[in-house]
Design a protein around this motif. Structure first.
Motif, PDB file in Angstrom:
ATOM      1  N   GLY A 142      -6.434  -1.799   2.786  1.00  0.00           N
ATOM      2  CA  GLY A 142      -6.213  -3.169   2.352  1.00  0.00           C
ATOM      3  C   GLY A 142      -5.132  -3.861   3.169  1.00  0.00           C
ATOM      4  N   SER A 143      -4.117  -3.120   3.571  1.00  0.00           N
ATOM      5  CA  SER A 143      -3.039  -3.722   4.361  1.00  0.00           C
ATOM      6  C   SER A 143      -3.582  -4.223   5.689  1.00  0.00           C
ATOM      7  CB  SER A 143      -1.928  -2.708   4.618  1.00  0.00           C
ATOM      8  OG  SER A 143      -1.481  -2.144   3.415  1.00  0.00           O
ATOM      9  N   THR A 229      -2.275  -4.906  -8.413  1.00  0.00           N
ATOM     10  CA  THR A 229      -2.075  -3.457  -8.367  1.00  0.00           C
ATOM     11  C   THR A 229      -1.302  -2.966  -9.585  1.00  0.00           C
ATOM     12  OG1 THR A 229      -1.821  -3.899  -6.032  1.00  0.00           O
ATOM     13  CG2 THR A 229      -1.471  -1.637  -6.739  1.00  0.00           C
ATOM     14  N   ASP A 254      -7.758 -10.990  -2.152  1.00  0.00           N
ATOM     15  CA  ASP A 254      -7.393  -9.582  -2.000  1.00  0.00           C
ATOM     16  C   ASP A 254      -7.926  -8.819  -3.210  1.00  0.00           C
ATOM     17  OD1 ASP A 254      -6.295  -7.110  -1.774  1.00  0.00           O
ATOM     18  OD2 ASP A 254      -4.195  -7.762  -1.703  1.00  0.00           O
ATOM     19  N   ASP A 283     -11.304  -2.288  -1.097  1.00  0.00           N
ATOM     20  CA  ASP A 283     -11.084  -0.948  -0.522  1.00  0.00           C
ATOM     21  C   ASP A 283     -12.031   0.077  -1.141  1.00  0.00           C
ATOM     22  OD1 ASP A 283      -8.992  -1.951   0.917  1.00  0.00           O
ATOM     23  OD2 ASP A 283      -7.457  -0.679   0.002  1.00  0.00           O
ATOM     24  N   HIS A 285     -11.993   3.064  -0.469  1.00  0.00           N
ATOM     25  CA  HIS A 285     -11.248   4.314  -0.721  1.00  0.00           C
ATOM     26  C   HIS A 285     -10.486   4.260  -2.044  1.00  0.00           C
ATOM     27  CE1 HIS A 285      -7.571   2.880   1.938  1.00  0.00           C
ATOM     28  NE2 HIS A 285      -7.444   2.450   0.724  1.00  0.00           N
ATOM     29  N   LYS A 286     -10.567   3.147  -2.710  1.00  0.00           N
ATOM     30  CA  LYS A 286     -10.021   3.076  -4.064  1.00  0.00           C
ATOM     31  C   LYS A 286     -11.190   3.246  -5.044  1.00  0.00           C
ATOM     32  CE  LYS A 286      -5.834   0.440  -3.054  1.00  0.00           C
ATOM     33  NZ  LYS A 286      -5.859   0.255  -1.585  1.00  0.00           N
TER      34      LYS A 286
HETATM   35  C1  LIG Z   1      -4.304  -5.487  -4.347  1.00  0.00           C
HETATM   36  C2  LIG Z   1      -3.972  -4.595  -3.187  1.00  0.00           C
HETATM   37  N1  LIG Z   1      -3.930  -5.115  -1.955  1.00  0.00           N
HETATM   38  C3  LIG Z   1      -3.649  -4.372  -0.869  1.00  0.00           C
HETATM   39  C4  LIG Z   1      -3.384  -3.027  -0.991  1.00  0.00           C
HETATM   40  C5  LIG Z   1      -3.072  -2.223   0.221  1.00  0.00           C
HETATM   41  O1  LIG Z   1      -4.134  -1.382   0.506  1.00  0.00           O
HETATM   42  P1  LIG Z   1      -3.929  -0.076   1.424  1.00  0.00           P
HETATM   43  O2  LIG Z   1      -2.978   0.791   0.668  1.00  0.00           O
HETATM   44  O3  LIG Z   1      -5.308   0.479   1.524  1.00  0.00           O
HETATM   45  O4  LIG Z   1      -3.375  -0.513   2.720  1.00  0.00           O
HETATM   46  C6  LIG Z   1      -3.412  -2.423  -2.262  1.00  0.00           C
HETATM   47  C7  LIG Z   1      -3.103  -1.001  -2.423  1.00  0.00           C
HETATM   48  O5  LIG Z   1      -2.961  -0.497  -3.504  1.00  0.00           O
HETATM   49  C8  LIG Z   1      -3.730  -3.223  -3.378  1.00  0.00           C
HETATM   50  O6  LIG Z   1      -3.796  -2.710  -4.606  1.00  0.00           O
END
Ligand SMILES: Cc1ncc(COP(=O)(O)O)c(C=O)c1O
Length: 451
Positions: A142-143, A229, A254, A283, A285-286
């Motif tokens: 996600g980042s 999150t 997001d 994601d 992977h989540k």
């Molecule tokens: C809402 C949200 N955005 C972005 C991210 C970042 O994702 P990543 O950890 O895969 O880089 C997360 C990670 O938990 C998230 O919950």
């Protein structure tokens, strides 16, 4: 190292046997993460050097000392942060993709893999209601997806003209993920943070903030979160889409954690408006049960992303001189990439989308049942009704140290991994459900241990 010799044969036997055993674990044990570096140093001493070692010796060290020093995010007892729960099919296919060194850079090199990945992206775009033009690529997380998407948003704003010394800004809620703030810093952008009473960013709150702002012309984007999150809150996507349209701003959604719940009929209405996103991240992977590391990044108009992200080099001309071909490398800030969408593609094909929807609903159901169990205990209090699969609650009378002790004991006893969080400055407990096999008895045990 590259021939099939006796060592290769030995590794095929022992590494595959280990992988087979790991795949057969049901349930996966929790294990423990943090270790004294000196202990790990001692375990690895002498292995990494000029001379090689017997693979079974190295594998033995991994199996006995390294693997148990990693908390298993795919255990049904992993209820902290955002867990993982890759399907058996996705894990197996991930192994295959690795063994075959399947990459997914350009159509010229990898049409087969890219076509399958794009089918999954299309499925996700359809679930979101994005137009036929939508497309993108899979990135590492996600980042990376937020950074890639917001880089495009900033470039599109620049087309409106940049004043000397101007910094672009994005409107975000106070609950936006830390990676969003990191992205803005990396892009030399600032955040217009809109705090709301109930932590959910709405259209009216965003409109009010823009109207009260001294420099609305420096805004490039509205960043909505579809599943925060910390608490699983879905912002008012329809309202924010309207505001973005009114002010000609890029709408980024997001959904790294929560976007998967687009597949869950019980919460799908909460995502209304997501179809207007200029970029959308989820994601796998989540909560789409894929192995690390895999994030799906979709753009409404992928040509804009191509304009920003395409890398130019003489040796790459050959992949760009072929009109109409889809090169995933052009849609994010990367060049080389593994075809990380393939394990998800395989797993979706094997189990079908309906099974995914059911597994996602199971986690949502666990959150609702946990909220009910919390309400039954007079020493506990729900912080807010869960919207997705995260539950925040407090133990009346507890200080932060009490939560820390309780969480440490849960892990020591291999009951659950459930680090506390903070909410409005208060330390509280937090369930993050994701694994469909987390039993309700475990939830009750965790709650009873707070009595
Ligand atoms: C809402 C949200 N955005 C972005 C991210 C970042 O994702 P990543 O950890 O895969 O880089 C997360 C990670 O938990 C998230 O919950």
């Amino acid at each position: 190292m590259h021939s099939v010799d006796a060592t290769t044969e030995q590794m095929i036997r022992s590494v595959l046997a280990y992988a087979e055993n790991r795949l057969r674990l049901d349930p996966v044990p929790l294990d423990k993460g943090s270790r004294d570096p000196a202990e790990l140093d001692a375990a690895l001493r002498g292995l990494l050097g000029e001379d090689g070692h017997d693979p079974d010796q190295v594998l033995g060290v991994y199996a006995a000392l390294l693997a148990p020093a990693v908390i298993s995010a795919d255990s049904p007892r992993f209820l902290g942060f955002i867990p993982a729960a890759p399907t058996k099919a996705s894990l197996l296919f991930d192994m295959l993709i690795s063994c075959a060194s399947i990459q997914g850079i350009s159509w010229l090199e990898a049409a087969g893999a890219i076509h399958a990945e794009n089918q999954v992206l299309r499925l996700l775009a359809d679930k979101a209601g994005m137009p036929a033009s939508a497309g993108g690529c899979f990135v590492s997380g996600g980042s990376a997806a937020n950074l890639s998407a917001l880089a495009v948003a900033r470039e599109m704003a620049k087309r409106r003209g940049t004043r000397p010394g101007q910094r672009w800004r994005a409107l975000v809620s106070a609950e936006a993920h830390s990676s969003v703030h990191n992205t803005l810093r990396l892009l030399e952008m600032d955040a217009l943070v809109v705090a709301t009473g109930d932590h959910r960013l709405t259209g009216p709150a965003a409109r009010g903030a823009i109207e009260a702002d001294g420099d609305p012309g420096s805004l490039a984007a509205v960043i909505a979160t579809a599943g925060t999150t910390n608490a699983g809150i879905i912002d008012d996507l329809a309202g924010l889409a309207e505001v973005a349209r009114e002010h000609d701003l890029w709408l980024h959604v997001d959904g790294a954690y929560g976007g998967a719940a687009l597949l869950a009929p019980s919460v799908r209405p909460a995502f209304a408006g997501i179809e207007h996103a200029d970029s959308f991240v989820v994601d796998p992977h989540k909560w789409l049960f894929a192995p690390y590391d895999c994030a799906a990044l979709l753009y409404r108009d992928p040509a804009l992303a191509r304009f920003v992200h395409t890398q130019d080099a003489g040796y790459l001309d050959v992949i760009h001189e072929r009109p109409g071909e889809w090169n995933p490398t052009d849609y994010a800030y990367h060049l080389t990439r593994r075809a990380r969408g393939m394990p998800l593609w395989f797993s979706l094909c094997v189990y079908g989308v309906r099974a995914y929807a059911a597994a996602i609903e199971t986690a949502i159901g666990l959150a609702r049942q946990a909220a009910h169990e919390i309400a039954l205990r007079d020493y506990l209090q729900l912080v807010r009704e869960p919207g997705l699969s995260i539950v925040l609650f407090r133990r009346l009378g507890w200080e932060p140290a009490d939560y820390a002790r309780w969480a440490a004991r849960l892990l020591d006893d291999q009951v659950a991994f459930m680090p506390p969080t903070t909410w409005d400055g208060e330390t509280v407990a937090r369930f993050a459900f994701l694994h469909p096999h987390t039993p309700m008895e475990l939830v009750s045990e965790v709650l009873d241990r707070m009595a």
